[in-house]
Motif scaffolding. Structure first.
Motif, short mmCIF file in Angstrom:
data_model
loop_
_atom_site.label_atom_id
_atom_site.label_comp_id
_atom_site.label_asym_id
_atom_site.label_seq_id
_atom_site.Cartn_x
_atom_site.Cartn_y
_atom_site.Cartn_z
N ILE A 206 0.85 -1.19 0.00
CA ILE A 206 0.00 0.00 0.00
C ILE A 206 0.88 1.24 0.00
CG2 ILE A 206 -1.93 1.15 1.17
CD1 ILE A 206 -2.51 -1.48 2.59
N CYS A 207 0.38 2.29 -0.61
CA CYS A 207 1.09 3.56 -0.64
C CYS A 207 1.32 4.05 0.79
CB CYS A 207 0.26 4.57 -1.43
SG CYS A 207 0.87 6.25 -1.36
N MET A 208 2.51 4.58 1.06
CA MET A 208 2.87 4.97 2.41
C MET A 208 2.04 6.12 2.94
SD MET A 208 4.64 4.04 4.93
CE MET A 208 5.59 2.80 4.03
N ASP A 209 1.54 6.98 2.08
CA ASP A 209 0.64 8.04 2.54
C ASP A 209 -0.60 7.44 3.17
OD1 ASP A 209 2.54 9.57 1.30
OD2 ASP A 209 1.10 10.90 0.32
N ILE A 210 -1.13 6.38 2.57
CA ILE A 210 -2.32 5.73 3.11
C ILE A 210 -1.99 4.99 4.40
CG2 ILE A 210 -4.04 3.94 2.63
CD1 ILE A 210 -3.89 4.66 -0.29
N VAL A 211 -0.86 4.32 4.44
CA VAL A 211 -0.46 3.58 5.64
C VAL A 211 -0.31 4.51 6.84
CG1 VAL A 211 1.33 2.13 6.66
CG2 VAL A 211 0.64 1.76 4.30
N GLU A 212 0.40 5.61 6.64
CA GLU A 212 0.61 6.55 7.74
C GLU A 212 -0.69 7.23 8.16
OE1 GLU A 212 3.24 7.26 9.60
OE2 GLU A 212 4.35 5.65 8.63
N SER A 213 -1.55 7.52 7.21
CA SER A 213 -2.84 8.11 7.55
C SER A 213 -3.69 7.15 8.38
CB SER A 213 -3.58 8.51 6.27
OG SER A 213 -4.85 9.02 6.56
N MET A 214 -3.67 5.86 8.01
CA MET A 214 -4.43 4.87 8.77
C MET A 214 -3.85 4.69 10.16
SD MET A 214 -7.12 3.04 8.35
CE MET A 214 -7.88 2.47 9.85
N ASN A 215 -2.53 4.71 10.28
CA ASN A 215 -1.91 4.60 11.61
C ASN A 215 -2.30 5.78 12.51
OD1 ASN A 215 -0.64 2.22 10.87
ND2 ASN A 215 1.27 3.22 10.28
N ASN A 216 -2.32 6.97 11.94
CA ASN A 216 -2.73 8.14 12.73
C ASN A 216 -4.19 8.04 13.14
OD1 ASN A 216 -0.16 9.23 12.41
ND2 ASN A 216 -0.73 10.37 10.57
N THR A 217 -5.04 7.56 12.26
CA THR A 217 -6.46 7.41 12.59
C THR A 217 -6.66 6.38 13.70
OG1 THR A 217 -6.98 7.90 10.28
CG2 THR A 217 -8.74 6.96 11.63
N ARG A 218 -5.97 5.27 13.61
CA ARG A 218 -6.07 4.25 14.66
C ARG A 218 -5.53 4.74 16.00
NH1 ARG A 218 -4.09 -1.09 11.16
NH2 ARG A 218 -6.10 -1.46 10.11
N GLN A 219 -4.48 5.51 15.94
CA GLN A 219 -3.94 6.05 17.19
C GLN A 219 -4.91 7.02 17.84
OE1 GLN A 219 -0.15 7.93 16.71
NE2 GLN A 219 0.20 8.17 18.90
N ALA A 220 -5.56 7.84 17.03
CA ALA A 220 -6.57 8.75 17.58
C ALA A 220 -7.76 7.98 18.14
CB ALA A 220 -7.03 9.73 16.49
N TRP A 221 -8.17 6.92 17.46
CA TRP A 221 -9.32 6.13 17.89
C TRP A 221 -9.05 5.41 19.21
CZ3 TRP A 221 -14.33 5.59 16.73
CH2 TRP A 221 -14.99 4.43 17.12
N SER A 222 -7.87 4.83 19.33
CA SER A 222 -7.57 4.01 20.51
C SER A 222 -6.95 4.80 21.64
CB SER A 222 -6.63 2.87 20.12
OG SER A 222 -5.42 3.39 19.58
N SER A 223 -6.03 5.72 21.33
CA SER A 223 -5.31 6.43 22.39
C SER A 223 -6.00 7.72 22.80
CB SER A 223 -3.88 6.74 21.93
OG SER A 223 -3.19 5.55 21.64
N THR A 224 -6.40 8.52 21.82
CA THR A 224 -7.01 9.82 22.14
C THR A 224 -8.42 9.67 22.68
OG1 THR A 224 -5.68 10.83 20.38
CG2 THR A 224 -7.56 12.10 21.23
N PHE A 225 -9.24 8.84 22.04
CA PHE A 225 -10.64 8.70 22.44
C PHE A 225 -10.91 7.42 23.23
CE2 PHE A 225 -10.67 11.20 18.47
CZ PHE A 225 -11.21 12.39 18.96
N ASN A 226 -9.91 6.54 23.36
CA ASN A 226 -10.05 5.29 24.15
C ASN A 226 -11.25 4.46 23.69
OD1 ASN A 226 -7.83 5.94 25.85
ND2 ASN A 226 -9.16 7.30 27.05
N CYS A 227 -11.34 4.27 22.40
CA CYS A 227 -12.48 3.53 21.84
C CYS A 227 -12.13 2.10 21.48
CB CYS A 227 -13.00 4.24 20.59
SG CYS A 227 -13.62 5.90 20.86
N LEU A 228 -10.96 1.64 21.86
CA LEU A 228 -10.53 0.30 21.45
C LEU A 228 -11.40 -0.78 22.05
CD1 LEU A 228 -8.43 -1.30 19.85
CD2 LEU A 228 -7.02 -1.38 21.90
N VAL A 229 -11.82 -0.65 23.32
CA VAL A 229 -12.62 -1.67 24.00
C VAL A 229 -14.02 -1.73 23.42
CG1 VAL A 229 -13.54 -2.40 26.23
CG2 VAL A 229 -11.27 -1.37 26.09
N GLN A 230 -14.55 -0.61 22.97
CA GLN A 230 -15.92 -0.56 22.48
C GLN A 230 -16.03 -0.82 20.99
OE1 GLN A 230 -17.87 3.04 23.67
NE2 GLN A 230 -16.84 3.12 25.65
#
Length: 350
Positions: A206-230
């Protein structure tokens, strides 16, 4: 007098040093002197660089500088593939023009003079590193290169960043309204995550722009908003755990049932076999209930050699009479087979 001469000499030395330090450096061989275009500095006369190669050196210098500046600026957040396409294409054009010129100038081509004439090969290293940055980042997979001569962003790339925009718009809206980000934005995040999984098996596809964007989105979802459990439904998780816990019970229970059934069939078959054997025994008379057959080797047993024992002279265990390995001799006494054989050997000797 000598003191004044010494002071003058020291003063002249200082002036000479200042003039050397403050004087401009010699210009580049590819840049003629501003005062006299025909003037060439003494050290430039022996430089291994033909004037015809100056245009290629200038092109590489400008394009590589622009590309390096673009990649450094767009490294965080990583958008090199989207933002530095024109700069990379300019580097490719400049390098292709250099390699395509095979004319010898002063005994070698311009590519040899610029890329491999010195020990460090600085230009060559910068050029290859720039190409490596683009290839390792899989930037070509962000674009549709099916049409020759044109490079446009692929539909998958555009759709991915559209889904990403929806996710972060939901994040911002719920934060402003103090809403539940995990609940309200869950479907947007799931759509993005599912589409990302369909782009390739690993991140190297996959293009690295997409990979890094997805990593940032997952980090915001799990770390910033703590939505990993839900992220997953509780019902699905509970159903999976229940199946895992009940699997050993069904496995061992089924095995026990099948084993019991098999044992019952075996016992039934044995019982039927014993009944058949018992029926045949009762059908015959008592005198004929036990009628073993004896086999004799030859008729010489009774005539020529009466001491040779028959083949099947050992009675079975359940036959009444002498024990196993014992026989009655002619006088009615019970003797073992060993004694009878020894006696027979003695008689034959005498």
């Amino acid at each position: 007098m000598s003191g004044q001469w010494f002071s003058l000499t020291m003063f002249s030395r200082v002036l000479l040093l200042i003039s050397i330090v403050t004087s401009p450096l010699f210009s580049h061989p590819c840049e003629p002197d501003t005062d006299d275009d025909s003037f060439v500095h003494p050290e430039d006369q022996y430089a291994m660089l033909a004037p015809e190669c100056c245009q290629y050196l200038s092109g590489l210098s400008e394009t590589l500088s622009a590309f390096v500046a673009c990649t450094v600026w767009n490294a965080k957040p990583f958008r090199v593939c989207q933002k530095c396409l024109n700069e990379y294409q300019n580097v490719t054009k400049a390098s292709d023009a250099l390699y395509d010129d095979t004319t010898n100038y002063n005994g070698s081509t311009c590519s040899d003079q610029l890329l491999s004439s010195d020990k460090e090969a600085v230009i060559y290293k910068v050029l290859t590193d720039s190409q490596k940055i683009w290839s390792i980042s899989q930037c070509d997979k962000c674009y549709d290169t099916s049409t020759k001569g044109s490079t446009v962003m692929s539909n998958d790339t555009q759709h991915f960043f559209h889904l990403t925009k929806l996710v972060f718009n939901c994040f911002s809206l719920e934060e402003q309204e103090a809403g539940n980000v995990c609940k309200q934005c869950k479907q947007f995040y799931r759509n993005l995550n599912t589409f990302y999984a369909s782009l390739g098996k690993t991140s190297s596809d996959i293009c690295m722009d997409i990979v890094e964007s997805m990593n940032n989105t997952r980090q915001a979802w799990s770390s910033t908003f703590n939505c990993l459990v839900q992220y997953e439904d509780t019902l699905a998780v509970a159903f999976t755990l229940a199946c895992i816990c009940l699997l050993p019970i069904f496995l061992y229970g089924g095995t026990a049932i099948l084993e019991t059934k098999y044992q019952n069939e075996v016992l039934k078959r044995k019982s039927n076999m014993y009944e058949e054997i018992g029926g045949h025994s009762h059908g015959s008379s008592d005198n004929q209930a036990y009628s073993p057959s004896y086999e004799y080797m030859d008729s010489a047993y009774s005539e020529e050699n009466p001491h040779v024992l028959p083949v099947n002279t050992i009675p079975p265990l359940d036959r009444p009479g002498p024990s196993r390995g014992m026989l009655d001799d002619s006088s009615g006494n019970t003797r073992s087979l060993i004694d009878i054989n020894e006696q027979s050997s003695l008689n034959q000797t005498t």
